[in-house]
Design an enzyme around this catalytic site. Structure first.
Site, PDB file in Angstrom:
ATOM      1  N   HIS A 133       0.824  -1.223   0.000  1.00 14.87           N
ATOM      2  CA  HIS A 133       0.000   0.000   0.000  1.00 14.87           C
ATOM      3  C   HIS A 133       0.851   1.264   0.000  1.00 14.87           C
ATOM      4  CE1 HIS A 133      -4.069  -1.756   0.717  1.00 14.87           C
ATOM      5  NE2 HIS A 133      -3.303  -2.810   0.968  1.00 14.87           N
ATOM      6  N   ASP A 189       3.448   9.357  -0.891  1.00 14.66           N
ATOM      7  CA  ASP A 189       2.256   8.603  -0.515  1.00 14.66           C
ATOM      8  C   ASP A 189       2.058   7.485  -1.523  1.00 14.66           C
ATOM      9  OD1 ASP A 189      -0.046   8.065   0.996  1.00 14.66           O
ATOM     10  OD2 ASP A 189      -0.588  10.185   1.079  1.00 14.66           O
TER      11      ASP A 189
HETATM   12  C1  GDG Z   1      -2.158   3.808   3.243  1.00  9.79           C
HETATM   13  C2  GDG Z   1      -1.134   4.453   2.315  1.00  9.79           C
HETATM   14  C3  GDG Z   1      -2.823   4.373   0.463  1.00  9.79           C
HETATM   15  C4  GDG Z   1      -8.807   9.969   7.640  1.00  9.79           C
HETATM   16  N1  GDG Z   1      -9.235  10.722   8.679  1.00  9.79           N
HETATM   17  C5  GDG Z   1     -10.368  10.156   9.101  1.00  9.79           C
HETATM   18  C6  GDG Z   1     -10.632   9.038   8.296  1.00  9.79           C
HETATM   19  N2  GDG Z   1      -9.661   8.953   7.420  1.00  9.79           N
HETATM   20  C7  GDG Z   1      -9.622   7.952   6.346  1.00  9.79           C
HETATM   21  C8  GDG Z   1      -9.679   8.630   5.008  1.00  9.79           C
HETATM   22  C9  GDG Z   1      -9.081   7.566   4.107  1.00  9.79           C
HETATM   23  C10 GDG Z   1      -8.076   6.900   5.036  1.00  9.79           C
HETATM   24  O1  GDG Z   1      -8.417   7.220   6.363  1.00  9.79           O
HETATM   25  C11 GDG Z   1      -6.663   7.419   4.795  1.00  9.79           C
HETATM   26  O2  GDG Z   1      -6.197   6.838   3.608  1.00  9.79           O
HETATM   27  P1  GDG Z   1      -4.952   7.417   2.820  1.00  9.79           P
HETATM   28  O3  GDG Z   1      -4.865   6.682   1.540  1.00  9.79           O
HETATM   29  O4  GDG Z   1      -5.156   8.877   2.620  1.00  9.79           O
HETATM   30  O5  GDG Z   1      -3.668   7.228   3.741  1.00  9.79           O
HETATM   31  P2  GDG Z   1      -3.004   6.069   4.697  1.00  9.79           P
HETATM   32  O6  GDG Z   1      -3.745   5.876   5.952  1.00  9.79           O
HETATM   33  O7  GDG Z   1      -1.584   6.505   4.870  1.00  9.79           O
HETATM   34  O8  GDG Z   1      -3.093   4.715   3.837  1.00  9.79           O
HETATM   35  C12 GDG Z   1      -1.853   5.266   1.237  1.00  9.79           C
HETATM   36  C13 GDG Z   1      -3.704   3.602   1.407  1.00  9.79           C
HETATM   37  O9  GDG Z   1      -2.971   2.910   2.414  1.00  9.79           O
HETATM   38  C14 GDG Z   1      -4.570   2.591   0.655  1.00  9.79           C
HETATM   39  O10 GDG Z   1      -3.794   1.758  -0.148  1.00  9.79           O
HETATM   40  O11 GDG Z   1      -3.621   5.196  -0.366  1.00  9.79           O
HETATM   41  O12 GDG Z   1      -0.909   5.828   0.337  1.00  9.79           O
HETATM   42  O13 GDG Z   1      -0.238   5.283   3.054  1.00  9.79           O
HETATM   43  O14 GDG Z   1     -10.030   6.639   3.715  1.00  9.79           O
HETATM   44  O15 GDG Z   1     -10.994   8.980   4.713  1.00  9.79           O
HETATM   45  N3  GDG Z   1     -11.705   8.244   8.451  1.00  9.79           N
HETATM   46  C15 GDG Z   1     -12.567   8.564   9.449  1.00  9.79           C
HETATM   47  N4  GDG Z   1     -12.378   9.643  10.264  1.00  9.79           N
HETATM   48  C16 GDG Z   1     -11.305  10.466  10.125  1.00  9.79           C
HETATM   49  O16 GDG Z   1     -11.166  11.458  10.842  1.00  9.79           O
HETATM   50  N5  GDG Z   1     -13.651   7.794   9.621  1.00  9.79           N
END
Ligand code: GDG
Length: 485
Positions: free
Chosen positions: A170, A366
């Site tokens: 990821h 990322d």
């Molecule tokens: C890893 C990789 C890759 C965030 N704040 C809240 C909340 N979130 C949710 C978002 C989103 C998720 O968390 C974050 O996903 P990201 O992709 O932005 O980042 P990582 O956590 O670092 O994820 C990344 C991912 O895996 C998938 O392959 O894209 O590059 O680092 O869904 O909405 N959710 C809730 N409350 C919050 O305050 N419920």
């Protein structure tokens, strides 16, 4: 665990329609709020078909070899294993969070390597393998997720598990010169090469992996491909129209006193480029641009990995920056940056996104970044906002119609904020429609099916034990986005 019964369970008929067995460090149990990209994506991907999801229970146990805790929700079954205190500390807080995470995000300067933590990582993977092997049926397809569990396929093969095993990374795959800062880099590459299919977020990540294998003279036993992860586009769009989202949107808009909103939503992590983003917003405030002073910037940043010193540092830095910028630029009736260390339910976030004229997604590195995609899916088609996106997010490979920026170039980010604020409606709609077409063409269901179809396009290694070279099958070449070695 009984080795004989395990061997039997993996040597039966090799039918093509078994369960999907997901393995990740943590599982997303029904009803839990998830703020991590992996859990959010997998929960959405596992909508159809019987599946088992195995991961750490979140519990530390003195006797970690107790039977697994299992539970069921519809067609999805969960198996949870406890981990011993010492190993967990070294594996998770140590090797995973303070070696692999910074290294794979190109932050060699933050890597804190200790050989005994690497050994704990391998021990925990062997523990996962034993727990998993006891659960497997002959026709299961195993799909392992993320950097915590890279050695798992090799451990499973050592236990004579012959099922198909795929892996998805990821986070970014760094180039060989970065990767080889890890003393055990050859071992790690060899472990990745054990998978029947190794999947990466972008073409660039895939190239880095293959380049590293070539450089190290390691022959892969399986195939590799780029499988950019998507979101459940229609579900996020529907959430954004829900009553809960509407209320959140309405209340937030009402609080803005006529100003427009820029939003960031990120786990509090140094890879997300938050200090740079705060400084770029300050640069915008000081730029004299017509939109300066007309935007409020809301940053939602739920704390994560709070025990890791580098995360404490970035949190302190952001508190200082928010105080400094607001102190200099706030007016009695207006605060330029609203910095919120809290998490919110997904429909509330979707409402916040819909209220925002600008989405700021500017990580320094990322794997993909799901927030960029969620911001787009939550927009109103009649009046969509503009996404400002870092070129170093995997999402930038797909989302060319966003305003693509280099997050290190504070002036360029400030200019992009101003350009987004002044963009005419027609241009915003054109860009948004092109971006949404891309998101719909590769949503999370497509991503999961594409990976699993590719993995299942090869015969399983029935019988276990011997590792053979998987040759490309007749359908495999036809699967877009996957290149075969
Ligand atoms: C890893 C990789 C890759 C965030 N704040 C809240 C909340 N979130 C949710 C978002 C989103 C998720 O968390 C974050 O996903 P990201 O992709 O932005 O980042 P990582 O956590 O670092 O994820 C990344 C991912 O895996 C998938 O392959 O894209 O590059 O680092 O869904 O909405 N959710 C809730 N409350 C919050 O305050 N419920």
């Amino acid at each position: 665990m009984n080795i004989d019964s395990r061997s039997r369970s993996t040597r039966g008929d090799c039918a093509d329609t078994g369960r999907i067995v997901l393995v990740s460090n943590r599982v997303a149990l029904p009803g839990e709020t998830q703020t991590g990209g992996l859990a959010v994506a997998l929960a959405a991907a596992m909508d159809d078909g019987p599946a088992l999801w195995l991961g750490w229970s979140g519990r530390i146990a003195s006797d970690a070899r107790l039977p697994l805790e299992t539970m069921r929700a519809g067609r999805l079954e969960y198996a949870l294993l406890d981990l011993p205190a010492d190993d967990f500390e070294a594996y998770y807080h140590g090797f995973a969070n303070r070696v692999l995470w910074p290294l794979f995000h190109y932050r060699i300067d933050l890597v804190d390597y200790h050989r005994e933590q690497h050994e704990a990582w391998l021990r925990v993977n062997r523990r996962f393998a034993e727990a998993l092997a006891g659960q497997l049926r002959a026709d299961d397809t195993v799909w392992i997720h993320d950097y915590h569990l890279i050695p798992l396929a090799r451990c499973l093969r050592e236990l004579r598990v012959g099922n198909r095993i795929g892996f998805f990374l990821h986070i970014p795959m760094p180039p060989p010169d970065v990767l080889c800062a890890l003393p055990a880099h050859r071992d790690l590459l060899g472990a990745l090469a054990c998978y029947d299919l190794a999947g990466f977020q972008t073409r660039a990540d895939l190239d880095n992996y293959r380049h590293a294998l070539r450089q190290q003279g390691i022959a892969s036993h399986g195939r590799s491909g780029a499988f950019p992860i998507g979101i459940d586009v229609e579900a996020v769009a529907a959430q954004a129209r829900s009553g809960e989202a509407e209320r959140a949107e309405h209340e937030l808009r009402a609080s803005l006193s006529g100003r427009r909103l820029a939003i960031g939503v990120d786990r509090l992590d140094y890879s997300k480029g938050l200090p740079e983003r705060f400084r770029a917003f300050e640069r915008h405030l000081e730029s004299g641009a017509s939109s300066a002073g007309q935007l409020t910037y809301l940053q939602i940043a739920p704390p994560s990995r709070t025990r890791v010193p580098e995360y404490q540092d970035v949190r302190r830095e952001l508190e200082g920056l928010a105080g400094h910028i607001n102190g200099r630029h706030a007016k009695p009736e207006w605060t330029p940056i609203r910095y919120v260390n809290d998490s919110f339910p997904q429909p509330v976030l979707a409402g916040f996104h819909r209220a925002a004229a600008i989405g700021l997604v500017t990580p320094l590195r990322d794997g993909m970044n799901l927030v960029a995609k969620e911001y787009l899916a939550a927009q109103s088609p009649r009046d969509p906002g503009v996404l400002v996106l870092s070129r170093f997010a995997g999402a930038a490979e797909e989302l060319a119609e966003a305003l693509i920026v280099n997050p290190h170039d504070l002036d360029a980010v400030a200019e992009a904020i101003d350009a987004a604020a002044g963009m005419p409606l027609r241009e915003r709609q054109d860009r948004w429609q092109a971006l949404m077409a891309r998101l719909r063409g590769n949503d999370v269901g497509h991503w999961a099916r594409h990976f699993l179809d590719t993995l299942r396009a090869e015969p399983p290694r029935c019988g276990g034990g011997a590792i053979t070279t998987a040759l490309p099958g007749p359908h495999a070449g036809a699967l877009a986005g996957v290149s075969l070695r």
